[in-house]
Design an enzyme around this catalytic site. Sequence first.
Site, PDB file in Angstrom:
ATOM      1  N   GLY A 182      37.118 -10.789  23.762  1.00  0.00           N
ATOM      2  CA  GLY A 182      37.619 -10.953  23.037  1.00  0.00           C
ATOM      3  C   GLY A 182      36.299 -11.122  21.299  1.00  0.00           C
ATOM      4  O   GLY A 182      36.401  -9.790  21.100  1.00  0.00           O
ATOM      5  N   GLY A 197      34.920 -18.699  27.070  1.00  0.00           N
ATOM      6  CA  GLY A 197      35.970 -19.158  27.954  1.00  0.00           C
ATOM      7  C   GLY A 197      36.129 -19.285  29.438  1.00  0.00           C
ATOM      8  O   GLY A 197      37.121 -20.005  29.461  1.00  0.00           O
ATOM      9  N   GLU A 198      35.558 -18.524  29.879  1.00  0.00           N
ATOM     10  CA  GLU A 198      35.775 -18.554  30.750  1.00  0.00           C
ATOM     11  C   GLU A 198      34.452 -19.336  31.488  1.00  0.00           C
ATOM     12  O   GLU A 198      34.465 -19.456  32.694  1.00  0.00           O
ATOM     13  CB  GLU A 198      35.365 -17.158  31.924  1.00  0.00           C
ATOM     14  CG  GLU A 198      36.646 -16.431  30.758  1.00  0.00           C
ATOM     15  CD  GLU A 198      37.753 -16.754  31.194  1.00  0.00           C
ATOM     16  OE1 GLU A 198      38.594 -16.527  32.818  1.00  0.00           O
ATOM     17  OE2 GLU A 198      38.438 -15.749  31.137  1.00  0.00           O
TER      18      GLU A 198
END
Lengths: 726, 333
Positions: free
Chosen positions: A506, A689-690
């Site tokens: 994103g 984030g991952e």
Amino acid sequence: MSTAPARVDARAKVTGALRYGADRAPESVAYAAFAVATIARGRITGVDTEAALNLPGVRLVITRFDPDELTSPGFIMTGGYGFQSLQPLLDDRIAYRGQPIALVVADTPLAATEAAELITAAYEPEPAAFTLDAPGAETLVQAQAIPIPMFADTAVGDADAAFAAAPVQVDVEVSGPNQHQVPMELIGGVVEWHGDTLVVHEGTQNSGAVQNGLARQLGISPDRVQVISPSVGGGFGQKNSLQPHIGPLAIAARRLGRPVKLVLTRPQTFHQASFRPASRQRVRLGADSSGRLVAAIHEIDQQTSRHDLFPAMYTEVSSRFYGIGAFRGLQRLVRTDVQTPGYMRAPFEHIAAYAMESAVDEIAYATGRDPVELRLANDTAVDPVSGLPFSSRHVAECLRRGAERFGWAERSPRPRSMRGPDGTLIGWGVAIGAYPGSAAAAIARMSAHDTGTVEVAVAGHEMGQGIRTAIARLVADDLGIEIAAVKVGVGDTRSAPQHLTAGSWGTATALPAVHAALRDRLGVPRTGPVDMRAAVAATGGSRIEIEATSVARGQPADVVVDRLRKGLLAIAGPEYPEFVTFSHIAHFVEVRIEAATGRVRVPRVVSVADCGRVASPVTAASQVRGGVIWGIGATLREQSLVDPRYGGFLNPTMEEYPIPVSADVHRIDVDFIDEPDLLLNPVGVKGLGEVCMVGVSAAIGNALFHATGARFRRLPVRIEDVLPHL
Amino acid sequence: MRSFTYTAPTSVADAVAAIASAGPQARFFAGGTTLFDLMKLGVERPSALVDVSRLGELEVIDTSGDDHLVFGASARMADVAADPVVLRDYPVLAESLWRAASQQLRNMATVAGNLLQRTRCPYFRDELYPCNKRRPGSGCAARDGIDRGSAVLGTGDACSAAFAGDWPVALLALDAVVDVVGPRGERTVTLADLHVEPGDTPDREHSLAPDELIVRIRVPVTPAGRGSTYLKIRDRESYAFALASAAVAVTLTGGGVVEECRIALGGVATRPWRAYAAERAVTGRPLSAETARAAGEAALAGARPGNLNAFKIELGERTVAEALRIAVERAGR
Ligand SMILES: Cc1cc2nc3c(=O)[nH]c(=O)nc-3n(C[C@H](O)[C@H](O)[C@H](O)COP(=O)(O)OP(=O)(O)OC[C@H]3O[C@@H](n4cnc5c(N)ncnc54)[C@H](O)[C@@H]3O)c2cc1C
């Protein structure tokens, strides 16, 4: 430089002012609820709706839609929009327990719920399979079942020969359970018709897919569908596509001439949305006697549904952990009678890392080398699969810095050799993680005002990860304006085409588009502060509006922008024409096992991440802590229980599905390399984030081995697994 | 959830009259943290609720007496857990409360409602499954299923669901009693007589009649309270039910010999479980690692595991031994 607040929406969050999709309460709204199947496979022979229809306040009960009214949205992984291809309420087939068999709409939520409970059905059940080894579960070789290069098995060199010849060999098989995302915000939304236009408020990570998928399902133009995802109260992959309740709601809203709201119950979110598939991972590693890795074979069985093939992508990452010259992957899919599983935070990487990094730890013990040193010795600057350089890779620095901060040098290597004064078994473990660095096309719209205010609308969804803050901060920093002067609009199909926000891409996607648009239109130098008032005035107006499109490196612009506008996936990476991009992390974990009772605690974690430039330090650090906590949960707590006689999930509530609580969380030290990756995008961000969750499980598992001398092959590791090793 | 009638009587007498007139499907309702849950799941379908959560006379907490600590039926778990006398002199009671549920639930839930909470066996909580407790005679899905949480003590052929509560276990160790008012007058029931084993009627979990209202819980004052603990082992550090728990209270002689010992178990039995044999194994002896372990083994003697819960035997033994260690250490301070 702006004086950045920690989060631009912090106040609204804390005061409860932040609005979520289902918070919307338009006038005369009606409430919907589902009655669901009590069998897992078979046919419905009749649905009795009489009692429901007789209940005061009930307006509508629908058990079947006409094919010209509603169609399948298609599966997101095969060019569609839905988390699965199966749209309930179109025929008499039952494919999983908890599948909706009737939609009730009533004046109050209470009446809708009660009416749904009153609906009964007669079935012709068929034998069903729920686990990887169940009779009736059908195993397919993915490369044959989905002959698309992206889903092919990774292969480099002759791994079998190299493994056979290796003097040191380990063979590790681990299994990962079904798990669910369990976001705080339940799945649900509000659907209303404004004339011919359908307006949907729903917490989603992919409002573009909801828009275009609904248009396909209802046979209307996407221009007549507006999707607003104001804030997502956690998605973690569960909200990455069109949910099958929205189409039926749109039809109910049209029939009634009223807005309709539906919020699934917590048990329904376990049964009507995607989840982490069960998997079995076998890793064979060969090394020379010094611990130099020479061969890896990674074979996987991953659960999917009967109706969709959810592609496995484990070997894409496991082949890149180290500079191993020979690698062979084999990914198999196992069809079972469940709703289609999908992406749950670090979907493949988390469990692949558990298998790989446990095996690497075993090689370290087998060759008598320190686990950190062994990993450093096998590091690589070149991608062993493609032969291309990594755009950036700071694994070694993550390991070195983490070891230093953790005090790794004090570790006594022998298992069971570190104890507390009360006999507590202490274990220290390390593991690395990697996650593909993706990029996607994006269209950014921006308006700059002579008041100095800048409005940015771009693809992206605020899921609590802080995307509004990150964008506002980068725009403010770049322009040299106050962060308060930047208004960020995300998750709204009315302001910019919305691409899926997931897989960490994103931020990496949205920011380059914003930058490109800004610099081009204002005609200002590539770097340095901009006097916004003057720059806008210089254009001769009080406000300018611009739009810019960016694509990832190597993406054919016309094709991907068209896909973007259609709400389809438009992702590139991790292999680009000239390089390969992964984010990396190293985790160092201490476990303590209470000698008296076998309780496992994780008092201390040090995580050092290589995510390119750190876009927003506070939200980035909190992302990593969240990922580490999730890793602790995935290793020591979480499992969606399956009773093979009934299917479905046995513990579908927050009190029974044991996500970690605050008391499970202790010290988590986070550090960043913070080196921009300017090959991937002009901002230099890779995803975070991952990757922050990847390797946590392996580090805990390796620490458990160090503490007990036992390897734990089945996740989660629970007290009964540990008790025999005290 | 189904519709129901609701009344909020203003006295104990009115409450008893209200339940009697509302028929057999009526239920007292206090914090609602068990009852509402089960109503939403369709497991409980009361026709009428009689709200006793706001009866001031039931909210009394009096820990000043020489004979008994008195806890009104509708006193909140959170308030009892924070009572200074309970905190100082009866850690077993305080810990059994604050290690239960969550602060939000404890702010709502009452100490009497807690006694009558129902099992957390997952098959009991979903109408899909056969369950002799929920639907007598329908069978037991747990027996050949995921019985990891089931009991190993007090089990029966019809049902082995574990009793889920913590506070009743601590009360049992301290020989508490409950005072009950019904249409037939007032009576006192010992904690030991309150809960019953499943036998052939697992739907019957306690010895109260549906129209009997608990008005208070009384705990005999004892010096063993100071040397006490409630040790709870669970799948996470908070907000989870016990896999195994032990309430232990002891007094010591000057020479460190265990003079008096009370042990009760939670998480491993179908009802709050008093472990008299374990108490005898340590009474009259100084506590050593060996006597503690022997007590643990005595406590779990006769345990009958199912498919996935055999670990509860060793875990229960270890929990008893560790709780004894903590209690003796506290008693010696
Ligand atoms: C998520 C969750 C986690 C929990 N974790 C724990 C835990 O770890 N340990 C633990 O011990 N408990 C736990 N609980 C259970 C909780 O403690 C009980 O639900 C609570 O104590 C019940 O009290 P209440 O006042 O809400 O009872 P209610 O729900 O109002 O009533 C419960 C039952 O008692 C009856 N009743 C209530 N008052 C009286 C009275 N005065 N006389 C006669 N009958 C009466 C009602 O008719 C009903 O049958 C948990 C509950 C939840 C929801």
